[in-house]
Design an enzyme around this catalytic site. Structure first.
Site, short mmCIF file in Angstrom:
data_model
loop_
_atom_site.label_atom_id
_atom_site.label_comp_id
_atom_site.label_asym_id
_atom_site.label_seq_id
_atom_site.Cartn_x
_atom_site.Cartn_y
_atom_site.Cartn_z
N GLY A 172 86.32 -77.40 61.88
CA GLY A 172 87.21 -78.31 62.60
C GLY A 172 86.92 -79.75 62.24
N ARG A 173 85.93 -80.32 62.95
CA ARG A 173 85.67 -81.76 62.80
C ARG A 173 85.32 -82.16 61.38
NH1 ARG A 173 81.85 -81.46 67.84
NH2 ARG A 173 81.62 -79.43 66.82
N SER A 213 90.12 -75.17 61.22
CA SER A 213 90.18 -74.65 62.59
C SER A 213 91.31 -75.31 63.37
CB SER A 213 88.83 -74.92 63.26
OG SER A 213 88.65 -74.05 64.35
N TYR A 246 91.71 -71.08 78.64
CA TYR A 246 93.16 -71.15 78.82
C TYR A 246 93.64 -69.82 79.42
CZ TYR A 246 92.53 -75.42 76.26
OH TYR A 246 92.09 -76.66 75.89
C1 LIG Z 1 90.33 -82.60 68.36
C2 LIG Z 1 90.10 -81.14 68.56
C3 LIG Z 1 91.11 -80.35 69.04
C4 LIG Z 1 90.92 -78.97 69.19
N1 LIG Z 1 91.98 -78.17 69.57
C5 LIG Z 1 91.85 -76.82 69.55
C6 LIG Z 1 92.96 -75.96 69.73
O1 LIG Z 1 94.09 -76.40 69.88
N2 LIG Z 1 92.74 -74.64 69.72
C7 LIG Z 1 91.50 -74.10 69.54
O2 LIG Z 1 91.36 -72.89 69.55
N3 LIG Z 1 90.45 -74.89 69.34
C8 LIG Z 1 90.58 -76.22 69.32
N4 LIG Z 1 89.51 -77.02 69.04
C9 LIG Z 1 88.21 -76.38 68.73
C10 LIG Z 1 88.06 -76.22 67.22
O3 LIG Z 1 89.00 -75.30 66.70
C11 LIG Z 1 86.66 -75.71 66.87
O4 LIG Z 1 86.48 -74.44 67.43
C12 LIG Z 1 85.58 -76.65 67.37
O5 LIG Z 1 85.89 -77.99 67.07
C13 LIG Z 1 84.22 -76.30 66.75
O6 LIG Z 1 84.27 -76.37 65.35
P1 LIG Z 1 83.71 -77.64 64.52
O7 LIG Z 1 82.26 -77.79 64.92
O8 LIG Z 1 83.85 -77.23 63.09
O9 LIG Z 1 84.51 -78.83 64.88
C14 LIG Z 1 89.68 -78.40 68.89
C15 LIG Z 1 88.65 -79.22 68.45
C16 LIG Z 1 88.84 -80.56 68.26
C17 LIG Z 1 87.70 -81.39 67.71
#
Ligand SMILES: Cc1cc2nc3c(=O)[nH]c(=O)nc-3n(C[C@H](O)[C@H](O)[C@H](O)COP(=O)(O)O)c2cc1C
Ligand SMILES: Cc1cc2nc3c(=O)[nH]c(=O)nc-3n(C[C@H](O)[C@H](O)[C@H](O)COP(=O)(O)OP(=O)(O)OC[C@H]3O[C@@H](n4cnc5c(N)ncnc54)[C@H](O)[C@@H]3O)c2cc1C
Length: 782
Positions: free
Chosen positions: A715-716, A416, A574
């Site tokens: 993501g994480r 992600s 955004y």
């Molecule tokens: C450090 C960090 C930075 C992120 N930056 C973005 C980003 O630039 N664009 C975006 O659409 N989502 C961003 N997200 C959201 C992630 O893409 C994702 O949707 C969110 O972390 C949930 O997924 P997860 O539970 O697998 O981490 C970010 C998340 C984290 C943790």
């Protein structure tokens, strides 16, 4: 101790029986307004897990229940003329009437005073005359209503109607019948309760119920809705096979999920349905009521005083109930949205219904019934091949390839988009090369960049990456070059503009907080600030045209850099997201107002980018499918938003939620955003990317196989384990082309040994021929 129990349902009676055993000198009185043998409903189901607790608490009650149990392992899904069976589930059921008789008898033996056909005295009088009042008076509890300001109940009444009936047809499994009728889809939840009959619950969406003309005038208490029951007999004559359905005070009900902020008021405590309800489709209401009873009896016994006992009971039970309610809610919503799955083939539908609460997974079903799991995996392999991209082999679903336009993705995992806040003046750094390059080597099919900004003012923070200067292009080219040369992953660019959330600090210095100095002016559709950030300037149409041009320029640059896919960021509050949400878009020109107006600018940007992006390359759109805020975007709106982007040529919708307003109240939890991806995919037929707290390969397999999404973005989990996909492959014993280890890493492609416990075990026992319980004894022919 003098204890008053209001309500002689399973919760009240079980509590009385257990407490009388633990404190024989206590005086316990149960008031029940119905006659001893006069009950609603037919059968109640228990899982093996609940029965364990009941067995230990009172073996006598358990043995009496056990003698009555109808037991079975299978769930049969009857859909589109096929019956698909999944085994190994372990259920037991008995009639509610027998359960109550057993509990009543036990209470009588122990010396509990039982008053049947007697309305309980006024709750306040009971509270004054007793040490403890247990309100076990069911979902419509009058005791709860008497102190509503203390208990603060909330009932979420849902959109399905159901009727609880019985039939003399004895089912041999738990049955789901999915019936297409001229009015829409209806379902039966059926399960046997003894040798004479089965529970037969008819349920349908309110719209189907209306179309079928089921609405009837209010009936007097105690009367069943005979006209509806006659129609049900007709509609389900094929299922009933000449048998009948019978009623027991049966009428149409809309299920309400009850939650109370508190379960205690002085010496009055709520228990069972009086405190909480959970949709019947996961068969847990009686279980929860009996578990509450067990916990309350135990806490009264263990704790030094009444107050501490009641507090301990509530503290112990709340998390368990909340967790069951979450699963029940997912199941309830699944049935509410049943209509969106009727296009699925029977195998996928069966897997989908089985995993609807998201508690039961691909992995669980594999353990319970390996044959079923293999059948479904094989079906999926064939299905994806017929769609033109599957490998055709029955591999774990996450390792089936996928295609968007001409882009071949080797598996279903994406990294992600994650902002690294590590760029200098928009130029991605070596950190980006290592971060994105490392993730590409880690096995995911698609690696997304962070939100890359189309202008300096479009950045969120001074550390955000851009695509608006030649040096940015050169740096991105280095990264895409590495990914393409050294890995089999593809790389996508997420393009966005920060809008009103710009000019803020690096994540670790204060996310969404304004910069201490060097702020730039931020812009938005309307002058609505985000939290403590500056009030944005409302954009003029000329400025909007300029930003659209910047998106197009960045798109052209993305093509020059060799990106495989671009994603337009229309989520998380955004700029483009803030045009879509009514919370942030208060414009009165053609770019505001209705959803169509609010979508106009994001769609114009999308169309301009699509025209500049090569036709063979895919474009995705990330949306916030709900604002988690009253008056904001809802899941229903999200389907319309996705429909608009689908019509504009989007290849997939990347379905996130929230972050539009800091006042949001999201319902976080495992794969909590997936239902939004599911609705969009199954209602519109567009590919979706599910994201949000998807952490295990089991969840990915389940989501893909149930048809809730086509790709899962993690993501994480990828920050924790950059080789997440390679490790998922190793753990599942998969070593095919969808998860190839980079050649230099091959030596590490198996999980490292962890210690002595891995080693072969020496023989520690001599087994003598014929010894009871030994394998020899059991193998001897009869
Ligand atoms: C450090 C960090 C930075 C992120 N930056 C973005 C980003 O630039 N664009 C975006 O659409 N989502 C961003 N997200 C959201 C992630 O893409 C994702 O949707 C969110 O972390 C949930 O997924 P997860 O539970 O697998 O981490 C970010 C998340 C984290 C943790
Ligand atoms: C369609 C349907 C199917 C279900 N299937 C299952 C299932 O398969 N498995 C399962 O575990 N659960 C199931 N349930 C849930 C289950 O029926 C309830 O959760 C369970 O009965 C709750 O027990 P209780 O003792 O808290 O309340 P109840 O069973 O509702 O008992 C409350 C009692 O209090 C009495 N009462 C109320 N007010 C007074 C008063 N003022 N004076 C005297 N008496 C009073 C009522 O007459 C009633 O007998 C189902 C529910 C529905 C609606």
């Amino acid at each position: 101790m003098r204890i008053a129990v209001v309500g002689g349902g399973p919760g009240g009676l079980y509590f009385a029986a257990l407490t009388k055993q633990l404190a024989p000198r206590s005086e316990i009185t149960v008031w029940e307004r119905n006659a001893a043998d006069d009950t609603f409903g037919f059968g109640v189901v228990f899982s093996d897990e609940t029965l364990g607790g009941i067995e230990h608490a009172d073996a006598q009650i358990y043995r009496a229940m056990e003698r009555e149990f109808a037991r079975w392992d299978d769930i049969d899904v009857h859909v589109k003329g096929q019956t698909i069976t999944s085994g190994g589930h372990g259920f037991a059921a008995l009639s509610r009437r027998r359960l109550l008789q057993i509990l009543q008898q036990r209470c009588s033996e122990l010396g509990v005073r039982l008053h049947f056909q007697t309305e309980a005295p006024d709750a306040r009088a009971l509270a004054a005359s007793h040490d403890l009042v247990v309100a076990a008076d069911g979902a419509n509890s009058a005791t709860r209503a008497a102190w509503a300001t203390s208990f603060r109940p909330d009932v979420d009444v849902r959109r399905c109607r159901y009727m609880w009936l019985g039939t003399d047809l004895v089912f041999d499994a738990f049955k789901f019948y999915i019936e297409q009728t001229p009015y829409g889809v209806m379902q039966i939840h059926g399960y046997p309760y003894d040798a004479t009959g089965s529970t037969f619950i008819v349920e349908m969406h309110d719209a189907v119920w209306q179309a079928a003309g089921f609405s009837a005038p209010d009936l007097p208490p105690g009367r069943s809705d005979e006209a509806s029951i006659a129609r049900i007999r007709e509609l389900f004559s094929g299922v009933l096979d000449g048998r009948t359905v019978h009623a027991n005070n049966s009428r149409w009900i809309s299920f309400g999920t009850l939650r109370c902020e508190s379960w205690r008021h002085g010496n009055v405590i709520l228990l069972g349905d009086a405190a909480h309800t959970a949709h019947f489709s996961i068969g847990s209401g009686t279980k929860l009521a009996m578990e509450d009873a067990l916990a309350l009896a135990a806490c009264l016994h263990e704790q030094p005083g009444l107050d501490t006992a009641l507090a301990a009971y509530e503290a112990e039970r709340r998390p368990v109930v909340a967790s069951t309610q979450r699963a029940a809610q997912a199941s309830l919503e699944w049935f509410e949205n049943l209509g969106q799955y009727t296009g699925q083939e029977p195998e996928q539908f069966a897997f989908n219904i089985m995993t609807r609460s998201r508690r039961v997974t691909h992995g669980n079903l594999r353990v319970r019934d390996p044959e079923f799991a293999e059948r479904i995996d094989a079906w999926f392999a064939g299905h994806e091949k017929r769609r033109g991209f599957g490998a055709g082999d029955a591999v774990p679903p996450m390792f089936q390839p996928f295609r968007l336009r001409d882009l071949e993705l080797k598996n279903r995992v994406a990294v992600s988009a994650m902002d690294m806040y590590s760029a200098a003046d928009g130029t991605p750094s070596d950190f980006h090369l290592v971060h994105l390059g490392g993730k590409a080597l880690g096995g995911a099919a698609l690696v997304m960049t962070e939100m890359v900004c189309v202008s300096p003012e479009g950045r969120i923070t001074p550390g955000c990456a851009g695509m608006y200067a030649p040096e940015h292009e050169a740096a991105w080219q280095r990264i895409t070059g590495f990914v393409h040369d050294r890995s089999t992953a593809k790389i996508g660019l997420q393009l966005g503009h920060s809008g009103r959330k710009g000019s803020t600090r690096l994540m670790w210095e204060g996310i969404d907080e304004p910069l201490p100095e060097g702020n730039w002016e931020v812009c938005a559709p309307s002058p609505v600030p985000y939290g403590g950030n500056q009030v944005p300037r409302a954009l003029s149409t000329d400025e909007m045209a300029e930003i659209r041009r910047q998106f197009v320029e960045a798109t052209r640059a993305a093509e020059r850099c060799g990106f495989d896919l671009i994603e337009l960021h229309c989520a998380h509050g955004y700029l483009l997201s803030s045009f879509i949400s009514p919370v942030t878009n208060q414009r009165d020109d053609r770019y505001g107002g209705s959803l169509a107006g609010r979508l106009r600018y994001p769609l114009e940007v999308f169309a301009a980018m699509r025209a500049a992006w090569p036709a063979h390359k895919p474009m995705t759109v990330r949306i916030s499918a709900t604002d988690w805020y009253p008056g904001g975007i809802t899941g229903e709106d999200a389907v319309e938003i996705a429909r608009a982007f689908q019509a504009a040529g989007a290849d997939a919708i990347d379905v996130s939620t929230g972050q539009v307003t800091p006042d949001e109240t999201p319902a976080f939890g495992r794969s909590y955003q997936t239902p939004f991806a599911d609705a969009i995919r199954n209602r519109l037929g567009i590919a979706t990317i599910a994201v949000g707290v998807i952490s295990s390969y089991d969840d990915v397999n389940s989501i893909i196989l149930a048809g809730r999404a086509d790709l899962c973005a993690l993501g994480r989990a990828h920050l924790y384990d950059p080789n997440w996909t390679l490790h998922a492959a190793a753990e599942q014993g998969y070593d095919g082309p969808a998860a190839t280890w980079p050649d230099p890493w091959r030596a590490g492609s198996r999980p490292p040994q962890t210690g002595r416990t891995d080693g072969p075990r020496p023989r520690l026992q001599l087994i003598r021929e014929g010894e009871p319980g030994t394998r020899h004894a059991r193998w001897r022919p009869a």
